[in-house]
Design a protein around this motif. Sequence first.
Motif, mmCIF file in Angstrom:
data_model
loop_
_atom_site.group_PDB
_atom_site.id
_atom_site.type_symbol
_atom_site.label_atom_id
_atom_site.label_comp_id
_atom_site.label_asym_id
_atom_site.label_seq_id
_atom_site.Cartn_x
_atom_site.Cartn_y
_atom_site.Cartn_z
ATOM 1 N N LYS A 137 0.881 -1.185 0.000
ATOM 2 C CA LYS A 137 0.000 0.000 0.000
ATOM 3 C C LYS A 137 0.907 1.220 0.000
ATOM 4 C CE LYS A 137 -4.220 -1.815 1.995
ATOM 5 N NZ LYS A 137 -4.818 -2.075 0.671
ATOM 6 N N ASN A 138 0.355 2.375 -0.486
ATOM 7 C CA ASN A 138 1.192 3.595 -0.417
ATOM 8 C C ASN A 138 0.373 4.723 0.207
ATOM 9 O OD1 ASN A 138 -0.457 4.818 -2.328
ATOM 10 N ND2 ASN A 138 0.977 4.535 -4.029
ATOM 11 N N LEU A 139 0.941 5.903 0.247
ATOM 12 C CA LEU A 139 0.294 7.014 0.982
ATOM 13 C C LEU A 139 -0.995 7.463 0.303
ATOM 14 C CD1 LEU A 139 3.433 9.119 2.025
ATOM 15 C CD2 LEU A 139 2.203 7.333 3.313
ATOM 16 N N PRO A 143 -4.948 9.053 2.557
ATOM 17 C CA PRO A 143 -4.872 10.506 2.282
ATOM 18 C C PRO A 143 -4.738 11.343 3.556
ATOM 19 C CG PRO A 143 -6.977 9.579 1.521
ATOM 20 C CD PRO A 143 -6.193 8.446 2.041
ATOM 21 N N GLU A 144 -5.159 10.755 4.690
ATOM 22 C CA GLU A 144 -5.091 11.536 5.944
ATOM 23 C C GLU A 144 -3.642 11.701 6.419
ATOM 24 O OE1 GLU A 144 -6.199 8.534 5.497
ATOM 25 O OE2 GLU A 144 -5.592 7.175 7.119
ATOM 26 N N LEU A 145 -2.735 10.894 5.850
ATOM 27 C CA LEU A 145 -1.332 11.029 6.291
ATOM 28 C C LEU A 145 -0.699 12.229 5.584
ATOM 29 C CD1 LEU A 145 -0.258 7.272 6.392
ATOM 30 C CD2 LEU A 145 -0.474 8.835 8.340
ATOM 31 N N ARG A 160 15.104 8.544 5.188
ATOM 32 C CA ARG A 160 14.936 8.370 6.648
ATOM 33 C C ARG A 160 13.763 9.215 7.142
ATOM 34 N NH1 ARG A 160 18.880 6.348 10.217
ATOM 35 N NH2 ARG A 160 20.746 5.489 9.217
ATOM 36 N N LEU A 161 13.711 10.443 6.660
ATOM 37 C CA LEU A 161 12.620 11.358 7.067
ATOM 38 C C LEU A 161 11.263 10.739 6.725
ATOM 39 C CD1 LEU A 161 13.607 15.022 5.974
ATOM 40 C CD2 LEU A 161 12.706 14.304 8.214
ATOM 41 N N LYS A 162 11.141 10.275 5.468
ATOM 42 C CA LYS A 162 9.836 9.749 5.000
ATOM 43 C C LYS A 162 9.475 8.490 5.792
ATOM 44 C CE LYS A 162 11.180 10.228 0.466
ATOM 45 N NZ LYS A 162 11.087 10.261 -1.028
ATOM 46 N N ALA A 163 10.439 7.586 5.947
ATOM 47 C CA ALA A 163 10.132 6.302 6.612
ATOM 48 C C ALA A 163 9.806 6.517 8.082
ATOM 49 C CB ALA A 163 11.320 5.350 6.463
ATOM 50 N N LYS A 164 10.647 7.304 8.773
ATOM 51 C CA LYS A 164 10.489 7.491 10.227
ATOM 52 C C LYS A 164 9.180 8.214 10.547
ATOM 53 C CE LYS A 164 13.722 8.513 14.063
ATOM 54 N NZ LYS A 164 12.678 8.936 14.948
ATOM 55 N N THR A 165 8.918 9.289 9.781
ATOM 56 C CA THR A 165 7.706 10.090 10.051
ATOM 57 C C THR A 165 6.456 9.227 9.920
ATOM 58 O OG1 THR A 165 8.866 12.002 9.131
ATOM 59 C CG2 THR A 165 6.455 12.180 9.355
ATOM 60 N N ILE A 166 6.354 8.496 8.823
ATOM 61 C CA ILE A 166 5.134 7.690 8.572
ATOM 62 C C ILE A 166 5.076 6.497 9.526
ATOM 63 C CG2 ILE A 166 3.838 6.378 6.843
ATOM 64 C CD1 ILE A 166 3.948 9.457 6.350
ATOM 65 N N SER A 167 6.214 5.930 9.865
ATOM 66 C CA SER A 167 6.207 4.793 10.798
ATOM 67 C C SER A 167 5.744 5.247 12.186
ATOM 68 C CB SER A 167 7.610 4.174 10.891
ATOM 69 O OG SER A 167 7.605 3.150 11.857
#
Length: 309
Positions: A137-139, A143-145, A160-167
Amino acid sequence: MTTKLYKHDILDIFAYTLSTRQLRIENIFGEQLELPIYSVFFKYFPSELGLKIVAVDEASPSEIMTLFFQVLRDVTAKNYVEIITDTLVVKLDDVEVHSETLSLPVISDKTLLIATRNEGKTREFKAMFSQLGYTVKNLNDFPELPEVAETGMTFEANARLKAKTISELTGEMVLADDSGLMVDILGGLPGVWSARFAGDHATDDENNAKLLHELASTAVSPDKRKAKFHTTLVVAAPEKEPLVVEGEWFGEIGTIPKGDDGFGYDPLFIDEETGRTAAQMSLSQKNKVSHRARALQNLLKKWPEWLKQ
Ligand SMILES: O=P(O)(O)OP(=O)(O)OP(=O)(O)OC[C@H]1O[C@@H](n2cnc3c(O)ncnc32)[C@H](O)[C@@H]1O
Ligand SMILES: [Mg+2]
């Protein structure tokens, strides 16, 4: 019609289509069999298949499972369509493999969230991860993310920014990909600015047009149009140090866009091996040679250990 595969079938399967590495295999009669086989440590198989297997290389359970499905696909020339989590009944269109014949570890259906809104990347990840039984799945599915501002100066910093923030927001294991095109004569540009080369909301066509314009005046001969694609992948999960891998793909920039497949700079990126643009390759061809494919190969080598952290 459903055909059941039993132990001897699986044994034949493992004797079939495996390649490149040597394993010493003793069958139940103590006969030594030298079989070409993947470098996999079969700690799940000896008792069930009446085999004593001494591996020359170690691999992880997930690599064994990947091998198992790869072999089944090779033999049945079909892709398994579903994995039912309780007893690992793997339906291969008309072939059913029941775990009691194999007592393999149960494998559950897995969903992997990719921290991207780029459907071109997602399409490539879906093709790669579906072979491992993962649903991607992707962002755009959430849509709320929020959009993660790519304030980093390197591919790794942005990934790192993208992975850490969403995780952290989802509490899930998340994979992020920060990638781009690096053109030698432009000093490695557009690099981390590849998505925004022609401006903040540039389309792929606008980015490609700007690239052709930038090279028109300076780089006429092919040797002056050398370039590479770079991908850094980061997997982040709660309570774990992120896993970072990367991959690169070398080529040069064409003078006219060619091909309809792929996305981004693919119509202008000429693969150094084949002389074809990335957009002239099919999804599966590109997924064998691209920066993203190479990064994923590096990821699959490190992932099983990282999961155990
Ligand atoms: O950040 P996410 O949401 O993942 O999506 P994005 O498109 O912004 O992706 P990047 O920040 O990694 O920017 C990479 C850009 O480089 C280009 N690119 C990356 N991988 C590519 C590929 O395999 N083929 C062609 N162009 C690619 C493409 O234009 C991307 O927009
Ligand atoms: Mg981006």
